[in-house]
Design a protein around this motif. Structure first.
Motif, PDB file in Angstrom:
ATOM      1  N   ASN A  63      12.257  -6.911  -9.146  1.00  0.00           N
ATOM      2  CA  ASN A  63      12.028  -8.348  -9.031  1.00  0.00           C
ATOM      3  C   ASN A  63      11.976  -8.734  -7.553  1.00  0.00           C
ATOM      4  OD1 ASN A  63      11.698 -10.964 -10.023  1.00  0.00           O
ATOM      5  ND2 ASN A  63      13.873 -11.401  -9.861  1.00  0.00           N
ATOM      6  N   VAL A  64      11.237  -7.966  -6.782  1.00  0.00           N
ATOM      7  CA  VAL A  64      11.156  -8.139  -5.334  1.00  0.00           C
ATOM      8  C   VAL A  64       9.689  -8.115  -4.929  1.00  0.00           C
ATOM      9  CG1 VAL A  64      11.646  -6.972  -3.148  1.00  0.00           C
ATOM     10  CG2 VAL A  64      13.388  -7.047  -4.919  1.00  0.00           C
ATOM     11  N   SER A  65       9.336  -8.969  -3.989  1.00  0.00           N
ATOM     12  CA  SER A  65       7.958  -8.933  -3.494  1.00  0.00           C
ATOM     13  C   SER A  65       7.887  -8.466  -2.042  1.00  0.00           C
ATOM     14  CB  SER A  65       7.301 -10.299  -3.641  1.00  0.00           C
ATOM     15  OG  SER A  65       8.012 -11.260  -2.888  1.00  0.00           O
ATOM     16  N   LEU A  66       9.027  -8.445  -1.358  1.00  0.00           N
ATOM     17  CA  LEU A  66       9.084  -7.997   0.034  1.00  0.00           C
ATOM     18  C   LEU A  66      10.298  -7.103   0.246  1.00  0.00           C
ATOM     19  CD1 LEU A  66       8.478 -11.395   1.858  1.00  0.00           C
ATOM     20  CD2 LEU A  66       6.885  -9.477   1.792  1.00  0.00           C
ATOM     21  N   ALA A  67      10.170  -6.140   1.157  1.00  0.00           N
ATOM     22  CA  ALA A  67      11.304  -5.294   1.521  1.00  0.00           C
ATOM     23  C   ALA A  67      11.137  -4.842   2.962  1.00  0.00           C
ATOM     24  CB  ALA A  67      11.391  -4.084   0.597  1.00  0.00           C
ATOM     25  N   TYR A  68      12.277  -4.710   3.652  1.00  0.00           N
ATOM     26  CA  TYR A  68      12.269  -4.190   5.021  1.00  0.00           C
ATOM     27  C   TYR A  68      12.214  -2.668   4.982  1.00  0.00           C
ATOM     28  CZ  TYR A  68      13.680  -8.799   6.773  1.00  0.00           C
ATOM     29  OH  TYR A  68      13.722 -10.126   7.098  1.00  0.00           O
ATOM     30  N   VAL A  69      11.354  -2.075   5.800  1.00  0.00           N
ATOM     31  CA  VAL A  69      11.257  -0.614   5.905  1.00  0.00           C
ATOM     32  C   VAL A  69      12.053  -0.132   7.109  1.00  0.00           C
ATOM     33  CG1 VAL A  69       9.696   1.336   6.234  1.00  0.00           C
ATOM     34  CG2 VAL A  69       9.031  -0.563   4.756  1.00  0.00           C
ATOM     35  N   ASN A  70      11.786  -0.723   8.271  1.00  0.00           N
ATOM     36  CA  ASN A  70      12.501  -0.390   9.500  1.00  0.00           C
ATOM     37  C   ASN A  70      12.400  -1.593  10.433  1.00  0.00           C
ATOM     38  OD1 ASN A  70       9.898  -0.192  10.767  1.00  0.00           O
ATOM     39  ND2 ASN A  70       9.759   1.935  10.099  1.00  0.00           N
ATOM     40  N   LYS A  71      12.697  -1.423  11.711  1.00  0.00           N
ATOM     41  CA  LYS A  71      12.698  -2.549  12.647  1.00  0.00           C
ATOM     42  C   LYS A  71      11.298  -3.114  12.921  1.00  0.00           C
ATOM     43  CE  LYS A  71      17.005  -1.630  15.005  1.00  0.00           C
ATOM     44  NZ  LYS A  71      17.759  -2.750  14.499  1.00  0.00           N
ATOM     45  N   LYS A  72      10.252  -2.330  12.612  1.00  0.00           N
ATOM     46  CA  LYS A  72       8.892  -2.776  12.913  1.00  0.00           C
ATOM     47  C   LYS A  72       8.038  -3.044  11.678  1.00  0.00           C
ATOM     48  CE  LYS A  72       8.554  -0.500  17.361  1.00  0.00           C
ATOM     49  NZ  LYS A  72       7.711   0.293  18.250  1.00  0.00           N
ATOM     50  N   GLU A  73       8.472  -2.588  10.518  1.00  0.00           N
ATOM     51  CA  GLU A  73       7.593  -2.619   9.345  1.00  0.00           C
ATOM     52  C   GLU A  73       8.293  -3.183   8.113  1.00  0.00           C
ATOM     53  OE1 GLU A  73       4.357   0.575   7.912  1.00  0.00           O
ATOM     54  OE2 GLU A  73       6.417   1.290   7.820  1.00  0.00           O
ATOM     55  N   MET A  74       7.483  -3.794   7.263  1.00  0.00           N
ATOM     56  CA  MET A  74       7.913  -4.296   5.965  1.00  0.00           C
ATOM     57  C   MET A  74       6.869  -3.867   4.941  1.00  0.00           C
ATOM     58  SD  MET A  74       8.878  -8.247   6.805  1.00  0.00           S
ATOM     59  CE  MET A  74       9.536  -8.545   5.178  1.00  0.00           C
ATOM     60  N   VAL A  75       7.211  -4.003   3.671  1.00  0.00           N
ATOM     61  CA  VAL A  75       6.220  -3.801   2.625  1.00  0.00           C
ATOM     62  C   VAL A  75       6.208  -5.028   1.718  1.00  0.00           C
ATOM     63  CG1 VAL A  75       6.202  -1.280   2.592  1.00  0.00           C
ATOM     64  CG2 VAL A  75       7.852  -2.497   1.186  1.00  0.00           C
ATOM     65  N   SER A  76       5.036  -5.312   1.217  1.00  0.00           N
ATOM     66  CA  SER A  76       4.846  -6.351   0.217  1.00  0.00           C
ATOM     67  C   SER A  76       4.416  -5.642  -1.053  1.00  0.00           C
ATOM     68  CB  SER A  76       3.765  -7.327   0.670  1.00  0.00           C
ATOM     69  OG  SER A  76       3.465  -8.232  -0.370  1.00  0.00           O
ATOM     70  N   LEU A  77       5.059  -5.984  -2.156  1.00  0.00           N
ATOM     71  CA  LEU A  77       4.750  -5.361  -3.441  1.00  0.00           C
ATOM     72  C   LEU A  77       3.996  -6.368  -4.290  1.00  0.00           C
ATOM     73  CD1 LEU A  77       8.280  -4.302  -3.195  1.00  0.00           C
ATOM     74  CD2 LEU A  77       6.644  -2.556  -3.825  1.00  0.00           C
ATOM     75  N   THR A  78       2.770  -6.032  -4.654  1.00  0.00           N
ATOM     76  CA  THR A  78       1.947  -6.954  -5.430  1.00  0.00           C
ATOM     77  C   THR A  78       2.262  -6.813  -6.918  1.00  0.00           C
ATOM     78  OG1 THR A  78       0.113  -5.427  -5.762  1.00  0.00           O
ATOM     79  CG2 THR A  78       0.098  -6.725  -3.730  1.00  0.00           C
ATOM     80  N   SER A  79       1.863  -7.785  -7.683  1.00  0.00           N
ATOM     81  CA  SER A  79       2.105  -7.749  -9.124  1.00  0.00           C
ATOM     82  C   SER A  79       1.344  -6.622  -9.810  1.00  0.00           C
ATOM     83  CB  SER A  79       1.736  -9.083  -9.767  1.00  0.00           C
ATOM     84  OG  SER A  79       0.372  -9.369  -9.525  1.00  0.00           O
ATOM     85  N   SER A  80       0.282  -6.141  -9.180  1.00  0.00           N
ATOM     86  CA  SER A  80      -0.490  -5.044  -9.761  1.00  0.00           C
ATOM     87  C   SER A  80       0.083  -3.673  -9.396  1.00  0.00           C
ATOM     88  CB  SER A  80      -1.952  -5.127  -9.308  1.00  0.00           C
ATOM     89  OG  SER A  80      -2.033  -4.913  -7.910  1.00  0.00           O
ATOM     90  N   GLY A  81       1.155  -3.666  -8.584  1.00  0.00           N
ATOM     91  CA  GLY A  81       1.783  -2.407  -8.229  1.00  0.00           C
ATOM     92  C   GLY A  81       1.362  -1.824  -6.899  1.00  0.00           C
ATOM     93  N   ARG A  82       0.538  -2.537  -6.147  1.00  0.00           N
ATOM     94  CA  ARG A  82       0.139  -2.044  -4.824  1.00  0.00           C
ATOM     95  C   ARG A  82       1.239  -2.317  -3.815  1.00  0.00           C
ATOM     96  NH1 ARG A  82      -4.768  -4.345  -2.441  1.00  0.00           N
ATOM     97  NH2 ARG A  82      -4.352  -2.734  -0.911  1.00  0.00           N
ATOM     98  N   ILE A  83       1.333  -1.436  -2.833  1.00  0.00           N
ATOM     99  CA  ILE A  83       2.275  -1.613  -1.732  1.00  0.00           C
ATOM    100  C   ILE A  83       1.453  -1.852  -0.466  1.00  0.00           C
ATOM    101  CG2 ILE A  83       4.062  -0.514  -0.347  1.00  0.00           C
ATOM    102  CD1 ILE A  83       4.850   1.064  -2.835  1.00  0.00           C
ATOM    103  N   VAL A  84       1.678  -2.995   0.175  1.00  0.00           N
ATOM    104  CA  VAL A  84       0.933  -3.379   1.362  1.00  0.00           C
ATOM    105  C   VAL A  84       1.903  -3.405   2.546  1.00  0.00           C
ATOM    106  CG1 VAL A  84      -0.483  -5.177   2.429  1.00  0.00           C
ATOM    107  CG2 VAL A  84      -0.613  -4.788  -0.045  1.00  0.00           C
ATOM    108  N   LYS A  85       1.562  -2.690   3.620  1.00  0.00           N
ATOM    109  CA  LYS A  85       2.406  -2.672   4.818  1.00  0.00           C
ATOM    110  C   LYS A  85       2.200  -3.957   5.608  1.00  0.00           C
ATOM    111  CE  LYS A  85       2.535   2.304   5.273  1.00  0.00           C
ATOM    112  NZ  LYS A  85       2.306   3.455   6.160  1.00  0.00           N
ATOM    113  N   LEU A  86       3.305  -4.490   6.156  1.00  0.00           N
ATOM    114  CA  LEU A  86       3.271  -5.704   6.962  1.00  0.00           C
ATOM    115  C   LEU A  86       3.973  -5.459   8.292  1.00  0.00           C
ATOM    116  CD1 LEU A  86       4.482  -8.288   4.280  1.00  0.00           C
ATOM    117  CD2 LEU A  86       2.135  -7.828   4.943  1.00  0.00           C
TER     118      LEU A  86
END
Length: 125
Positions: A63-86
């Motif tokens: 039940n998450v749409s965003l998560a921190y990866v490290n100090k420079k990167e995040m991921v966005s999780l779409t409803s279709s299951g794609r992971i987009v780097k931010l």
């Protein structure tokens, strides 16, 4: 016969029927010492975790749409299951700083979600 009576009778019949699996909350399962597996994808393609106690298994949806990866990167999780780097710096600049409610991607992957990170839990057949 009133409509309210019909609804009440139907609900009573559904809850009394044996063999129908009921959804559970992640918090309740965690209190009952269910083990949480690593992040996986369910049959529908949605991300989540298998939560089990040996004899019973549930798939609990992410039940998450965003998560921190490290100090420079995040991921966005779409409803279709794609992971987009931010870019984390750009995101945090747009919201005014760090958001402590956003989980760490490594914690989610390792099966260490917080109750707020988990949606509904359905029995696995």
């Amino acid at each position: 016969m009133s409509f309210k009576w019909l609804v009440a009778a139907a609900m009573a019949g559904l809850t009394a029927m044996p063999g129908i699996a009921q959804a559970e909350s992640f918090s309740k399962l965690a209190r009952q010492d269910y083990a949480v597996g690593k992040l996986t994808r369910g049959k529908s393609g949605a991300y989540g975790w298998i939560v089990s106690n040996g004899s019973k298994r549930f798939f609990c949806r992410l039940n998450v749409s965003l998560a921190y990866v490290n100090k420079k990167e995040m991921v966005s999780l779409t409803s279709s299951g794609r992971i987009v780097k931010l870019d984390r710096a750009t995101f945090e600049a747009s919201i005014g700083g760090h958001d402590p409610s956003i989980p760490q991607w490594s914690d989610l992957q390792a099966g260490r979600p917080k109750p707020a990170d988990v949606g509904s839990c359905a029995p696995v057949r």
